[in-house]
Design a protein around this motif. Structure first.
Motif, PDB file in Angstrom:
ATOM      1  N   GLU A   8      32.353  51.097  37.473  1.00 46.10           N
ATOM      2  CA  GLU A   8      32.050  50.309  38.614  1.00 46.10           C
ATOM      3  C   GLU A   8      30.797  49.133  38.031  1.00 46.10           C
ATOM      4  O   GLU A   8      30.805  48.245  38.652  1.00 46.10           O
ATOM      5  CB  GLU A   8      31.338  51.034  39.458  1.00 46.10           C
ATOM      6  CG  GLU A   8      32.606  51.886  40.334  1.00 46.10           C
ATOM      7  CD  GLU A   8      32.688  53.216  39.486  1.00 46.10           C
ATOM      8  OE1 GLU A   8      33.943  53.802  39.914  1.00 46.10           O
ATOM      9  OE2 GLU A   8      32.251  53.550  38.521  1.00 46.10           O
ATOM     10  N   ALA A  32      32.348  46.560  36.078  1.00 48.90           N
ATOM     11  CA  ALA A  32      33.078  45.695  36.825  1.00 48.90           C
ATOM     12  C   ALA A  32      32.415  44.570  37.622  1.00 48.90           C
ATOM     13  O   ALA A  32      32.859  43.642  37.960  1.00 48.90           O
ATOM     14  CB  ALA A  32      34.068  46.344  37.761  1.00 48.90           C
ATOM     15  N   ARG A  33      31.211  45.040  38.159  1.00 52.01           N
ATOM     16  CA  ARG A  33      30.069  43.960  38.669  1.00 52.01           C
ATOM     17  C   ARG A  33      29.409  43.062  37.705  1.00 52.01           C
ATOM     18  O   ARG A  33      29.055  42.137  38.427  1.00 52.01           O
ATOM     19  CB  ARG A  33      29.241  44.498  39.600  1.00 52.01           C
ATOM     20  CG  ARG A  33      29.987  45.289  40.971  1.00 52.01           C
ATOM     21  CD  ARG A  33      28.893  46.357  41.556  1.00 52.01           C
ATOM     22  NE  ARG A  33      27.778  45.689  41.907  1.00 52.01           N
ATOM     23  CZ  ARG A  33      27.871  44.921  43.188  1.00 52.01           C
ATOM     24  NH1 ARG A  33      28.795  45.166  43.971  1.00 52.01           N
ATOM     25  NH2 ARG A  33      26.655  44.085  43.675  1.00 52.01           N
ATOM     26  N   TRP A  81      29.132  40.910  33.957  1.00 52.00           N
ATOM     27  CA  TRP A  81      29.719  39.728  33.179  1.00 52.00           C
ATOM     28  C   TRP A  81      29.239  40.114  31.879  1.00 52.00           C
ATOM     29  O   TRP A  81      28.569  39.383  31.159  1.00 52.00           O
ATOM     30  CB  TRP A  81      29.484  38.358  33.568  1.00 52.00           C
ATOM     31  CG  TRP A  81      30.541  37.565  33.217  1.00 52.00           C
ATOM     32  CD1 TRP A  81      30.446  36.720  31.989  1.00 52.00           C
ATOM     33  CD2 TRP A  81      31.680  37.289  33.914  1.00 52.00           C
ATOM     34  NE1 TRP A  81      31.555  35.982  32.180  1.00 52.00           N
ATOM     35  CE2 TRP A  81      32.419  36.174  33.201  1.00 52.00           C
ATOM     36  CE3 TRP A  81      32.401  37.729  35.129  1.00 52.00           C
ATOM     37  CZ2 TRP A  81      33.479  35.497  33.570  1.00 52.00           C
ATOM     38  CZ3 TRP A  81      33.392  36.987  35.374  1.00 52.00           C
ATOM     39  CH2 TRP A  81      34.058  36.023  34.639  1.00 52.00           C
ATOM     40  N   SER A 127      36.234  36.466  38.697  1.00 49.28           N
ATOM     41  CA  SER A 127      35.093  36.972  39.224  1.00 49.28           C
ATOM     42  C   SER A 127      35.004  38.084  39.944  1.00 49.28           C
ATOM     43  O   SER A 127      35.987  38.289  41.006  1.00 49.28           O
ATOM     44  CB  SER A 127      34.177  35.715  40.030  1.00 49.28           C
ATOM     45  OG  SER A 127      33.126  36.228  40.787  1.00 49.28           O
ATOM     46  N   ALA A 128      34.078  39.028  40.027  1.00 47.21           N
ATOM     47  CA  ALA A 128      34.186  40.267  41.062  1.00 47.21           C
ATOM     48  C   ALA A 128      33.499  39.883  42.387  1.00 47.21           C
ATOM     49  O   ALA A 128      33.760  40.588  43.399  1.00 47.21           O
ATOM     50  CB  ALA A 128      33.323  41.314  40.548  1.00 47.21           C
TER      51      ALA A 128
END
Lengths: 455, 232, 600
Positions: C204, C207-208, C210, C222-223
């Motif tokens: 997680e 995923a948030r 870069w 982009s998340a």
């Protein structure tokens, strides 16, 4: 709740399970659903589809709030009470008149409206509306803030006299008022301004409505409330037996504004300045220390000059600078009363291990799953507001104290007993005692009575 | 002190001037000293007098104050929305912490549990009604979760039951809400009942709400009820 | 009660009526006592009921109920509970009734008490003070006293404030408001590879952030959709900050929380830069030196991108950077060198350009170099903790400039690489080859992406191959779903919204291909040069041009071409942008831009 909320199936006896076959299915479903313990329920059990006509679903009742038209009634009553009070104070000059308006206000604004549309508290609504664009201040509240100000600007503090339920509650219990030393009156008279400044700061930052929180009589008006509020109210009433209107004189922030405006009122409470006997009865009769004595006659005191004004003016500037410095630093402790800041402090303490457990607030916040740094950044933003606001507050306090000192040095000359226009709450008691006022009243009753040349 | 009587407006700036009479030691002489033209009783003594510097300053300041008040009012009137607001609990934020039962200025609280029938599952085992580990699914005291017995359980066609809240008994503690939200559909939620709420300037419960669930809502839509649509 | 309206002088002669005050005093005494008793009784009731506000909170009930859970058949226990419940409820009801009645009694009592108190002073005359002879100078003294009192009050307030200031402390400091600093693993440069799993970022978290070239999975997606895609340098709208960027190097920024990293290098010096994403301030800048066996200069052709083409990578614990001479370094977030190794020699005519990839505690480096006959290419996995080689796999390919991606596909992690002529997927755990598919040709610069269940491998300017990643061995015949031949870029990498894949050619052709069929949906000439790969933000594509005006074109990711926004940066962009929560970071030729909404 999570710990208690578990459904350990094995604990249920088989006898029960047998009799509750549908329940078992439900329980199994529950156990499946338990793992992602949702805070906001989903439709886990689809509502049954009853056969038409067999069941009518009861409505979810939504009793409406108080009618909007009642706000207009409130404003109308306020306007009426203000006018009647003003009439009683300035035209009829009758304590009895003022008294009965006061009783009415106490009953209506106090006990019927439960103290909750209130000019004193409206300071905060207006402040918040100025700083928070999303806050809608009702027009009635705005008028409750404005009307007494405008009235005071023209007619003196007739609002305090008989419209404000807080004033009325204290006025009515005044029993054997003692006369406070003048220096104490002066010193304590500064406090309402400090309170006003603090209340504005806390309202502007959206932190708290301190005036409402520390309203001493709202618990009485509602005949119930927290111990703090009841004790506060009882304390003020008990003190009020011996010290007239302690809240009005030494705390009320709205009174602070009104005392400034009242000085410039077009018409105001007067006794008989040209007929004053200097009998001092008005001074004794006034429970609120609002009668200014005549100046000392001899030796003639030279009026302080320009030099003194410069010194005091400089002192005021210094006080403001010092106040601003101190107030800015006070921003940190004051900001802790803000919910966001206190929550951030709590989270920081928990995260650093200084506090081991969690409280409801931190639990609720953690359930949101927001990153801590956002909370801390928001807390810092609020603290920044408090720093700046504290700076202004400190400067304001410095200004108030400086102005007070200037006012003391440059007091306006008095040669007779006269109501102090700032402090006088226009209760009208002195009218009942001043021999000259009484004589004048008598004379106006018997219109054509010849005017006596001496008392 | 705009309305000083004329004798103090001699302009010499000295208190001694205006106090000329009282400088004399005899109190008796004061009582009989009387200016010739002063109206003994007038609500507006200054109105008749010729304007002085003090009056002018007073008038100017009055004007200034009125201007400031007017400006502030127009500013507020512009930013303030027309719609009246009342307090309400956002059920999506509420954690049913029991503060509502204990912190309202009213006793009992103006907050009550509200049953939203359209999303109720009519469960036989209602987790808002029963203890987490009920001994049996009946109305016996040992099985109920409501501390005041304010939830009424009524059998419909098997296996469905209707649950009604008796608001006279409900104290807004939210115990049933916890059960219903955590395990059920969440048809129970705490709401401020506006027939009771006095709509305080600053809601005392909002001050202590740990979840920031108290919001001001438009008076025309004073409830935040869950609907089936919102449930998704 | 209203005060007397009788003139004081007259009242003095009248005989004082003794009735009112006397009655008043007696009633006051009685009601006062009554109020006191009621108040005490109420207080007592309240005190007695404290702790068990509601019947079911009573500890005895709780205890019995717990017992019932253990003994569900105990009927006697049930009876006990019911009896106790009834008793408590009755008591509670009685309490409420008492309080309700008591408050009215108290209220009424107080009203009478206050009224009778007033009666004691009813029509009481005020003592006429007469003439009080005050000592001379009383007024001056009073002014002095009052001044002193006001000053004292001011000083008390000041002292109180001062005490409050000094006694207050806070835990919320500015550094807490920064996005969390990753937990330092406290691994010394010499420590072994046993970095604990707990110190690794979660999926997680990754995923948030870069953390690598083109973000998680190298997908360029982009998340966050709350990112403004247009801005104005003139008005400053949406431009949060600008900072000077080092050199013209084409490597892209990587961002973790509130830290952004860039690298730069030339033949003399290789550097790594750390910026604060909130302010744009340069937090630290480190020169890469003392690389064991490294620091070698390499010969680069004139068309090369330079020493610092590879984009750095970060897992929030350390930042990893590589340079064309084979130096690989890791710094912790404070700027302390964690380790440094050299993978030299690398003989690549344009310079090594493959960006770094991360999977758990592996740093994956695709070193494709040499000629078709030297066979020196390899895929290397370093331990992120100490830089030691975990595994390495030789590759048949010669020089490429494409970056590997590691993605979850077909239920397992796969490191996908483009080479000549094969697309090869490896297991990042041990480097075992999972599958390969033939079809790559030319100077391979674009990187693959995983989208819609396909690995999309662009062979520059010729074809885009969609491969199902669930095969084994050579899957060229079995798992290639479709091949698209239009608009395939030669430098930039594709981006996909799960429905369509978008290709942006260097010459400015934006081509949209249906992901299911591989058929072209539309194409559009943007009439600009592009080196930066397109990114997907919600339902919009961001294309950053390499022209001198630095044109940014926002295109709807949809079935038809639609330009939805345009902005300029004033200088060309070669690097791909990075995204954070509400923020867009662009490395332009000389400047680093942070685009974002003002209110966060």
């Amino acid at each position: 709740m999570n710990a208690r909320g578990q459904f350990p199936i094995h604990n249920l006896q088989f006898s029960i399970l047998n009799s509750l076959a549908p329940l078992l299915r439900v329980l199994l479903l529950l156990v499946v659903l338990l793992s992602p313990l949702a805070t906001f329920a989903a439709e886990r059990f689809p509502p049954p589809e009853f056969e038409p006509g067999t069941y009518t679903m009861p409505p979810t009742t939504t009793p409406p709030p108080r009618l909007a038209v009642m706000e207009i009634v409130d404003v109308a009553v306020l306007l009426g009470a203000l006018s009647l009070s003003t009439y009683g104070v300035l035209v009829k000059r009758s304590r009895r008149h003022v008294f009965w308006v006061m009783v009415f206000s106490l009953l209506y604004f106090g006990f019927v409206r439960q103290g909750c549309v209130c000019s004193i508290g409206s300071i905060q609504d207006v402040t918040l509306a100025l700083f928070d664009k999303s806050y809608a201040v009702p027009v009635s509240v705005l008028l409750f803030f404005l009307l007494p100000l405008v009235f005071t600007l023209f007619f003196g503090r007739s609002f305090c006299a008989a419209v404000c339920p807080l004033g009325a509650a204290q006025d009515i219990v005044t029993w054997k008022p003692i006369k406070l030393p003048v220096w104490l009156e002066h010193a304590l008279g500064v406090i309402p301004f400090l309170y006003l400044g603090a209340a504005v700061l806390f309202a502007a930052t959206g932190t708290a409505f301190v005036i409402c929180e520390w309203d001493p009589f709202v618990a009485f008006f509602r005949r119930g409330g927290s111990f703090k509020m009841l004790a506060l109210g009882a304390g003020f009433l008990a003190v009020g037996l011996f010290i007239g209107r302690p809240y009005c004189r030494f705390l009320c922030p709205y009174g602070a504004i009104l005392s400034v405006l009242s000085r410039f009122a077009k018409w105001n409470v007067t006794l008989t300045p040209d007929d004053c006997l200097k009998c001092q009865i008005c001074d004794v009769a006034c429970p609120f220390g609002a009668i200014a004595e005549p100046d000392e006659a001899a030796p003639p005191k030279p009026r302080p000059g320009f030099g003194r004004l410069v010194v005091l003016g400089t002192l005021t500037l210094l006080l403001m600078a010092g106040g601003a410095w101190l107030g800015g630093r006070l921003g940190l402790p004051m900001s802790k009363l803000n919910r966001t800041v206190s929550l951030a402090e709590r989270i920081a303490a928990e995260d650093s291990g200084a506090i081991k457990d969690v409280n409801d607030a931190s639990k609720a916040w953690r359930a949101l799953g927001k990153p801590a740094h956002e909370l801390h950044a928001e807390a810092l933003r609020v603290r920044g507001q408090f720093r700046f606001g504290g700076l202004l507050l400190g400067a304001f306090v410095g200004l108030v104290i400086g102005a007070k000192l200037i006012g003391l040095a440059f007091a306006h000359p008095h040669d007779v007993y006269e109501p102090n226009l700032a402090n006088c709450v226009a209760c009208g008691r002195c009218y009942s005692y001043c021999p000259k006022v009484l004589v004048a009243a008598k004379r106006s009753e018997k219109k054509e009575m010849p005017r006596p040349t001496a008392a | 002190m705009a309305d000083q009587h004329p004798s103090s407006q001699c302009g010499c700036g000295s208190g001694a001037c205006g106090n000329g009479g009282s400088a004399k030691p005899s109190p008796a002489s004061i009582q009989f000293k009387k200016p010739a033209s002063a109206p003994a009783k007038s609500a507006v003594p200054a109105a008749a007098a010729p304007p002085s510097r003090r009056q002018f300053v007073g008038g100017a300041l009055r004007g200034a104050f009125l201007f400031v008040l007017g400006a502030a009012t127009s500013l507020i009137a512009r930013v303030s929305q027309k719609e009246r607001t009342v307090w309400q609990i956002d059920p999506t934020k509420c954690i049913a912490c029991t503060n509502c039962a204990n912190h309202c200025v009213l006793t009992p609280s103006a907050v009550k549990c509200v049953q939203q029938y359209p999303i109720c599952g009519y469960c036989k085992l209602c987790t808002g009604y029963f203890e987490p580990e009920p001994n049996a699914l009946n109305t016996a005291a040992e099985n109920q979760v409501c501390p005041t017995g304010a939830i009424e359980r009524r059998a419909l066609e098997d296996p469905y039951y209707e649950y009604n809240i008796d608001e006279e008994l409900c104290i807004g503690c939210g115990k049933c809400v916890v059960g219903c939200v955590v395990f059920g559909n969440g048809s129970f939620s705490l709401q401020i009942r506006h027939d009771r709420c006095v709509n305080c300037n600053e809601c005392a419960i909002a001050m202590v709400c740990p979840a920031d669930a108290f919001v001001r809502v438009p008076a025309s839509q004073p409830y935040l009820l869950k609907t089936r649509e919102k449930q998704g | 009660m209203p005060a007397s309206t009788l003139p004081a002088a007259k009242a003095a002669v009248q005989p004082v009526l003794p009735l009112w005050p006397t009655v008043g005093a007696r009633v006051a005494l009685a009601t006062g006592a009554f109020c006191l008793v009621v108040a005490l009784a109420l207080g007592l009731e309240h005190f007695r009921h404290k702790g068990a506000t509601h019947p079911l909170d009573h500890p005895q009930v709780i205890k019995l109920k717990e017992q019932l859970v253990r003994e569900p058949q105990n009927e006697a226990l049930k009876k006990d509970i019911r009896a106790l419940d009834l008793q408590l409820r009755t008591a509670h009801d009685r309490y409420l009734a008492h309080v309700g009645r008591g408050q009215w009694l108290l209220f009424g009592g107080m009203a009478v008490f206050l009224a009778s108190l007033q009666a004691t002073v009813w029509k009481k005359n005020i003592a006429r003070p007469g003439k009080v002879q005050k000592p001379p100078g009383w007024q001056a003294r009073r002014i002095l006293q009052s001044t002193a009192a006001v000053a004292l009050l001011g000083m008390t307030a000041g002292a109180g404030a001062w005490a409050l200031v000094n006694s207050s402390s806070t835990r919320v400091t500015a550094d807490l408001a920064l996005p969390p600093k990753p937990v330092e693993t406290a691994v010394a440069p010499t420590a072994t590879a046993s970095a604990s799993a707990a110190s690794l970022p979660t999926k997680e978290e990754i995923a948030r952030q870069w953390g690598r070239f083109r973000g998680p999975g190298g997908a360029g997606v982009s998340a966050f959709t709350n990112v403004p895609l247009t801005w104005s340098l003139e008005t400053g709208e949406n431009v949060l900050w600008k900072a000077k960027a080092p050199g013209p190097d084409p490597n892209s920024p990587v961002v973790w929380s509130n830290r952004l990293f860039l690298t730069s290098g030339d033949a003399k010096k290789r550097e790594i830069f750390c910026y604060d994403t909130d302010t744009g301030n340069l937090v630290w800048q480190k020169t890469v030196e003392k690389v064991p066996g490294g620091g070698a200069a390499v010969e680069l052709s004139e068309t090369s991108g330079g020493m610092a083409c590879p984009t750095a990578a970060t897992d929030g614990r350390r930042v990893y950077a590589m340079f064309a001479n084979g130096d690989v370094v890791a710094f912790d977030f404070a700027g302390t060198l964690a380790w440094a190794v050299s993978l030299a020699p690398i003989k690549n005519q344009y310079g090594h350009a493959a960006s770094l990839d991360l999977w758990r505690d592996r740093l994956l480096i695709q070193i494709d170099h040499g000629d078709s006959d030297t066979k020196v290419s390899r895929l290397v996995a370093l331990n992120t903790a100490d830089g030691k080689i975990a595994w390495e796999k030789p590759r048949e390919t010669h020089g490429t400039w494409s970056s590997p991606i590691t993605v979850e596909a077909a239920g397992k992690p796969q490191t996908i690489t483009l080479g000549l002529p094969h697309v090869i997927a490896y297991s990042p755990t041990d480097g075992a080859e999972l599958w390969r598919a033939e079809g790559m040709d030319g100077e391979i610069t674009p990187s693959p992406i995983l989208a819609g269940g396909f690995v999309l491998a662009p062979s520059p300017s010729t074809k885009l191959i969609a491969i199902k990643p669930d095969g084994a061995g050579d899957v060229t015949k079995s798992h290639v779903a479709w091949i698209a031949e239009e608009g395939v870029p030669d430098i930039t990498s594709p981006v996909s919204d799960g429905q369509r894949v978008y290709l942006l050619g260097t010459g400015g052709t934006l081509t949209c291909i249906d992901l299911k069929t591989g058929k072209k949906a539309w194409d559009k000439e943007l009439e600009l040069e592009f080196k930066s790969s397109p990114s997907l933000i919600g339902d919009k594509l961001l294309c950053l041009s390499a022209d001198d005006r630095g044109t940014a074109i926002v295109v709807a990711a949809a079935t038809e071409f639609k330009e939805v926004g345009r902005a300029t940066l004033g200088e060309s962009v070669a690097a791909s942008p990075a995204f954070g929560d509400g923020r867009l970071f662009i490395r332009a030729k000389t400047q680093l831009f942070c685009i974002g909404g003002k209110a966060k």
